[in-house]
Design an enzyme around this catalytic site. Structure first.
Site, short mmCIF file in Angstrom:
data_model
loop_
_atom_site.label_atom_id
_atom_site.label_comp_id
_atom_site.label_asym_id
_atom_site.label_seq_id
_atom_site.Cartn_x
_atom_site.Cartn_y
_atom_site.Cartn_z
N ASP A 1 -15.14 -2.75 9.80
CA ASP A 1 -14.33 -1.89 8.95
C ASP A 1 -14.52 -2.38 7.52
OD1 ASP A 1 -12.18 -0.10 8.14
OD2 ASP A 1 -11.00 -1.93 7.89
N ASP B 1 -9.01 -4.68 10.98
CA ASP B 1 -7.77 -5.37 10.64
C ASP B 1 -6.78 -5.40 11.79
OD1 ASP B 1 -6.68 -2.84 10.79
OD2 ASP B 1 -6.35 -2.62 8.65
N ASP C 1 -7.28 0.03 12.83
CA ASP C 1 -8.50 0.15 13.61
C ASP C 1 -8.25 -0.05 15.11
OD1 ASP C 1 -10.14 0.44 11.27
OD2 ASP C 1 -9.86 -1.69 10.92
#
Length: 666
Positions: free
Chosen positions: A368, A554, A558
């Site tokens: 991410d 995180d 996500d």
């Protein structure tokens, strides 16, 4: 409700389980022995030490007397206490056969030593013959010695768990009714006001109400630098207050604290099974019966070939003993326990052995962007022209704003020691800009509406926006003074981490393509491996398109993608991260721990394979010799005592090899 026994990993019902409290937590056990081992981990070690000493105290004179081939009744008196010391092998081996309908490693030990002892007793009562008391006695002595070394080594692997448990203080100071009361930590309730004194441990999780101090959080996050705490800061149970004092409101207590959840995760990981262990179990289920057959066949062949009964019995016993792959049951668990302990001390929480094994074979790694590859908050990156006056105007305009960009500008002004006065007047045009007295701050559209010509800075605007930065124009009156650019910058270690990774690396983000590609260029991810403009709920679908993939995020936004990936890795503070979704949690919010996790995973899998080799090599080499295959050619026949020593060496080799995982990470 069912609970997992923290010692053996069995699921037990709360209604039938044996419960016990350690620290401020309740634990449930399948048996009193598991409870005793957990509450007093030295109990098993002490018991084994006593049995081993007893076996050698009687075993050494037994061997000396046996060499003289006399005093059969004395040999019996010396051998019997040793057999009693090794009674657990007979209990376990018999239970496995009659209850579980399957032979285990202890079955082989029981058959070998039991046969030698029983035969010797019969010969003694019958009035003659050769005795094997010393073989039965010394064999159990060697095996107990191997078990003792194994338990001592295994005890070291659980130090991480016990160290974490010892972090929680027994007492807490709580303000109730105008008085500071000293209470047991398990009596602290949510919303209690807790007083923390200099040098004391923080008893529960909470949020600072007043006071200031620095807190050593290294035992939770692995980060060595103390963290400054003031009003509104979060504090975590088990961390150590330094010089100041403060009060905080309790938010999580008991089993809900971050530390308690970490302990639970590590315990579950150490009790879990790696997929490769299933292979070892399958091999063992065929191996043990095969060994019994080989032992019987070798006995019959030597009898039929004219050898003496004593010679045939020696081969039977030796085959049973040398073939016992006790180390097979240790090969995977010891490596997993050591590895998860090492990871915990480094600030990496591994939730299962399966995740540790799968990580070693991951081919694709997806990151991410925001908060994972980047810092997670905007920073001022450019000021055009490079003039403090430009930044001062911007800071005055943003002084009353709580917007993240405003905070970035004010932080930059503070770093340059720029005095920021209060604006005389303040007007906001949402989404476009602000006016503070004669100062203006905003987009190109806002500047045009206010009659400010920013054409001279258009080239800089285009360049900076192409780099994925947010550009804000600054003006005084109707004169453009310059611009300020902000961006969520890559973490300092991101580029080097990406370079060192051996997997194919992708980046996924909900941010726009321009910003995403700009970040990718800075840290070395190919543009073809950038997935941008993706909503959180769509990330899981993108992950499912890739094969053999790990996802680093995180742990909150996500979550669906972390679950969908073969291995989900959450990177964060450890208190806010959604532990339920990820397989591995990086407590320190440091990307270098991704490299650590991959390296530990690869080395752990290698150690498991090496352990399986050590578990079988003694058996494979020793069985033919024990059966007498080489006797007619070389005269070599493996003594049952030597076979027992080799079997013990196999277990010690496995445990010692697993413990080497700790050396590189000290």
């Amino acid at each position: 409700m069912t609970r997992k026994d923290p010692v053996c990993g069995m699921m037990v019902s709360e209604a039938t389980a044996i419960s016990a409290k350690k620290g401020n937590q309740n634990f449930y056990f399948c048996s009193a022995s598991c409870r005793d081992e957990f509450i007093n981990p030295d109990h098993e070690l002490k018991s084994l030490k006593q049995k081993t000493i007893l076996s050698f105290v009687f075993g050494v004179p037994l061997a000396l007397i046996a060499m003289m081939e006399q005093a059969g009744w004395v040999q019996l008196l010396l051998a019997t206490p040793i057999m009693w010391a090794g009674r657990d092998f007979f209990v376990s081996g018999s239970r496995s056969v009659f209850v579980n309908r399957a032979a285990n490693m202890d079955t082989l030990v029981a058959m070998g030593t039991g046969t030698a002892y029983t035969y010797s007793v019969v010969m003694l009562v019958a009035g003659g013959g050769h005795f094997y008391f010393e073989i039965a006695g010394l064999l159990i002595a060697f095996i107990l010695l191997g078990k003792l070394l194994e338990v001592r080594s295994r005890k070291k692997t659980s130090e991480a768990i016990h160290a974490l448990m010892n972090l929680v203080p027994e007492k807490a100071y709580v303000s109730r009714g105008g008085f500071d009361l000293e209470l047991p930590v398990d009596q602290v309730r949510v919303d209690d006001i807790v007083v923390v004194r200099p040098g004391s441990k923080i008893p529960v999780d909470g949020q600072v109400l007043d006071g200031e101090s620095s807190v050593d959080e290294s035992m939770i996050t692995g980060e060595s630098i103390p963290v400054e705490k003031s009003k509104g800061s979060k504090v975590v149970a088990g961390t150590i207050n330094k010089t100041g004092s403060f009060r905080f409101i309790a938010k999580r207590v008991g089993a809900d604290t971050a530390l308690a959840r970490i302990i639970k995760l590590v315990q579950e990981a150490q009790a879990s099974r790696a997929p490769i262990q299933n292979l070892a179990d399958k091999v063992s289920s065929y191996f043990v019966p095969s060994v019994v057959v080989i032992a019987i066949v070798s006995f019959l062949i030597w009898i039929l070939s004219g050898a003496s009964f004593i010679f045939a019995l020696t081969t039977f016993i030796a085959v049973l003993i040398i073939a016992c792959p006790c180390a097979l049951g240790l090969a995977t668990p010891t490596a997993v326990v050591v590895a998860t302990g090492v990871a915990a001390r480094h600030g990496v929480l591994v939730k299962s052995a399966a995740a540790l094994e799968k990580l070693a074979n991951i081919e694709t790694l997806v990151f991410d962007k925001t908060g994972t590859l980047t810092i997670g908050r905007p920073e001022v990156t450019d000021i055009v022209p490079e003039d403090n006056r430009v930044l001062e105007i911007a800071a005055v305009c943003e002084k009353r704003s709580e917007h993240p960009l405003a905070q970035a500008i004010l932080k930059a002004a503070s770093a340059r020691s720029i005095r920021v006065n209060d604006p005389e007047t303040f007007q906001s045009a949402p989404g476009r800009g602000v006016r503070a007295g004669t100062f203006l701050l905003g987009s190109g559209r806002f500047m045009a509406e206010e009659g400010v010509n920013v054409e001279r800075y258009e080239h800089d605007r285009a360049r900076l926006e192409n780099e994925g930065k947010t550009v804000i124009f600054v003006a005084e009156g109707t004169t453009a003074k310059g611009l300020v650019a902000c961006a969520d910058l890559p973490k300092p270690e991101a580029k080097e981490v990406i370079r060192q990774l051996k997997q194919e690396v992708w980046m996924i983000t909900g941010d726009n393509h321009v910003t995403a590609r700009a970040i990718a260029r800075q840290i070395g991810i190919p543009e073809a491996c950038v997935i941008a403009g993706v909503l959180p709920e769509d990330k899981a679908r993108e992950i499912s398109k890739l094969k053999n993939v790990a996802m680093v995020g995180d742990g909150i936004n996500d979550a669906p993608a972390l679950v969908k990936a073969d291995v989900g890795i959450a990177i964060g503070s450890g208190t806010d991260v959604a532990m339920e979704t990820a397989d591995i949690i990086l407590m320190k919010n440091d990307l270098r721990d991704v490299l650590f996790a991959f390296d530990l995973s690869r080395r752990t899998l290698a150690k498991i394979k090496q352990n399986l080799f050590f578990a079988f090599i003694y058996n494979i080499l020793g069985i033919p010799i024990a059966a007498g295959v080489l006797y007619s050619v070389t005269g070599w026949l493996l003594s049952p005592v030597i076979a027992g020593a080799a079997m013990a060496a196999s277990s010690v080799s496995v445990v010692t090899n697993s413990l080497t995982l700790r050396k590189k990470n000290k």
